[in-house]
Design an enzyme around this catalytic site. Structure first.
Site, mmCIF file in Angstrom:
data_model
loop_
_atom_site.group_PDB
_atom_site.id
_atom_site.type_symbol
_atom_site.label_atom_id
_atom_site.label_comp_id
_atom_site.label_asym_id
_atom_site.label_seq_id
_atom_site.Cartn_x
_atom_site.Cartn_y
_atom_site.Cartn_z
ATOM 1 N N SER A 51 42.024 45.171 7.537
ATOM 2 C CA SER A 51 42.330 45.362 8.691
ATOM 3 C C SER A 51 43.872 44.214 9.872
ATOM 4 O O SER A 51 44.407 44.600 10.228
ATOM 5 C CB SER A 51 41.330 45.038 9.306
ATOM 6 O OG SER A 51 40.332 43.955 9.324
ATOM 7 N N CYS A 82 36.386 52.373 5.999
ATOM 8 C CA CYS A 82 36.500 49.852 6.130
ATOM 9 C C CYS A 82 37.187 49.669 6.586
ATOM 10 O O CYS A 82 37.125 49.886 7.907
ATOM 11 C CB CYS A 82 36.556 50.283 4.177
ATOM 12 S SG CYS A 82 36.111 48.386 4.079
ATOM 13 N N ARG A 108 33.272 42.381 10.934
ATOM 14 C CA ARG A 108 33.761 42.469 9.814
ATOM 15 C C ARG A 108 32.961 42.205 8.724
ATOM 16 O O ARG A 108 31.862 40.932 8.852
ATOM 17 C CB ARG A 108 35.556 41.794 9.731
ATOM 18 C CG ARG A 108 36.406 42.284 10.411
ATOM 19 C CD ARG A 108 37.289 41.812 10.771
ATOM 20 N NE ARG A 108 38.489 41.202 9.562
ATOM 21 C CZ ARG A 108 39.681 41.182 9.306
ATOM 22 N NH1 ARG A 108 40.434 40.093 10.404
ATOM 23 N NH2 ARG A 108 40.658 41.150 8.091
ATOM 24 N N ARG A 138 33.376 44.700 0.363
ATOM 25 C CA ARG A 138 33.695 43.256 1.285
ATOM 26 C C ARG A 138 33.697 44.689 2.988
ATOM 27 O O ARG A 138 34.845 44.168 3.270
ATOM 28 C CB ARG A 138 35.049 42.622 1.367
ATOM 29 C CG ARG A 138 34.668 42.006 1.982
ATOM 30 C CD ARG A 138 35.645 40.314 1.255
ATOM 31 N NE ARG A 138 37.332 40.560 1.009
ATOM 32 C CZ ARG A 138 38.303 41.052 2.143
ATOM 33 N NH1 ARG A 138 38.014 40.034 3.231
ATOM 34 N NH2 ARG A 138 39.412 40.873 2.291
ATOM 35 N N HIS A 173 33.891 54.181 1.302
ATOM 36 C CA HIS A 173 35.679 54.614 0.998
ATOM 37 C C HIS A 173 35.050 55.557 -0.278
ATOM 38 O O HIS A 173 35.010 55.695 -1.628
ATOM 39 C CB HIS A 173 35.998 53.227 -1.029
ATOM 40 C CG HIS A 173 36.414 52.000 0.318
ATOM 41 N ND1 HIS A 173 37.812 51.885 0.835
ATOM 42 C CD2 HIS A 173 36.110 51.092 0.831
ATOM 43 C CE1 HIS A 173 38.052 50.940 0.788
ATOM 44 N NE2 HIS A 173 37.000 50.462 0.836
ATOM 45 N N GLU A 175 36.925 57.881 -1.113
ATOM 46 C CA GLU A 175 37.224 58.575 -2.269
ATOM 47 C C GLU A 175 37.937 57.288 -3.112
ATOM 48 O O GLU A 175 38.704 57.897 -4.150
ATOM 49 C CB GLU A 175 39.197 58.032 -1.169
ATOM 50 C CG GLU A 175 39.317 56.344 -1.407
ATOM 51 C CD GLU A 175 38.892 55.628 -0.125
ATOM 52 O OE1 GLU A 175 38.213 56.135 0.604
ATOM 53 O OE2 GLU A 175 39.514 54.627 0.037
HETATM 54 N N1 GLN Z 1 37.339 43.205 4.515
HETATM 55 C C1 GLN Z 1 38.528 43.681 4.836
HETATM 56 C C2 GLN Z 1 38.497 44.211 6.227
HETATM 57 O O1 GLN Z 1 37.787 42.470 7.783
HETATM 58 C C3 GLN Z 1 38.105 45.470 4.706
HETATM 59 C C4 GLN Z 1 37.906 45.746 3.463
HETATM 60 C C5 GLN Z 1 38.085 46.955 2.743
HETATM 61 O O2 GLN Z 1 39.412 47.946 3.998
HETATM 62 N N2 GLN Z 1 37.835 47.134 1.211
HETATM 63 O O3 GLN Z 1 39.886 43.985 6.432
#
Ligand code: GLN
Length: 211
Positions: A51, A82, A108, A138, A173, A175
């Protein structure tokens, strides 16, 4: 004007996997890297990735304000997965919000480091009636919702999917797994028609073959 379709933000992250899932639902996606490409979009998927990186690219390419305007003025729908969900939230723990499209506070990496990534098998009434595999990498989690936001799914006491009338956010996710239920759901949310257009057995790397 040509008929609108679904766009996938293609600046960084898992956009090709989303594109492949949309094609499997009978939708030809438009990969968005410029503000004017949003004109073709009834809905926009903001993929997972990182992000902080996506945030900089959105600003650099001036796509951030264009997305907000398209949502507020033209009724465009958005689905953030995500990292995309982090960008959509009105509040981000310890950071400034980015697009501010949905009333929720997101944190996050709420489940821990990359090593704490996991999957679960769940069914969600109205979206996927049979159990489907959801992949969390994550992942962020939603700590609070308010206003017009509705919770869709909770995992380990954390909200991992939520929506309002225009915006859907998921920590996981879809996808990256075989299910297309969430893509069908988002296409319908955008008011577009879909159909089963999967050409062959799904494999985890199918998107590599088909772009
Ligand atoms: N941990 C990532 C973030 O904070 C997001 C991880 C993901 O999109 N799989 O941006």
């Amino acid at each position: 004007m040509t008929e609108k379709t679904i766009g996938v933000l293609a600046l960084q992250g898992g956009y090709r996997e989303h594109g492949a899932h949309l094609r499997d639902c009978g939708i030809e996606p438009v990969y968005v890297t410029r503000p004017e490409e949003l004109d073709q979009c009834a809905g926009l998927i903001i993929p997972g990735g990182e992000s902080s990186c996506l945030r900089r690219l959105l600003r650099g390419f001036e796509v951030d304000t264009a997305i907000v305007n398209a949502v507020k003025q033209d009724g465009m729908h958005v689905w953030g997965t995500c990292a995309g969900a982090i960008l959509c939230a009105d509040s981000v723990v310890g950071e400034e919000p980015c697009l501010g499209l949905i009333e929720c506070e997101i944190e996050r990496n709420i489940f821990g480091s990359q090593l704490s990534s996991f999957y679960e098998e769940v069914s969600i009434p109205g979206i996927c009636e049979t159990k489907e595999r959801l992949v969390y990498i994550r992942a962020p989690g939603i700590r609070r919702i308010w206003g017009k936001t509705r919770s869709i799914l909770t995992s380990h006491d954390v909200i991992t999917a939520a929506e309002n009338d225009q915006v859907l956010v998921t920590s996981f996710h879809p996808e990256l797994s075989e299910t297309r239920a969430f893509h069908f759901y988002f296409i319908a949310k955008c008011g577009l028609a879909s159909h089963d257009a999967r050409p062959h057995e799904w494999t985890r790397t199918a998107w590599m073959e088909r772009g």
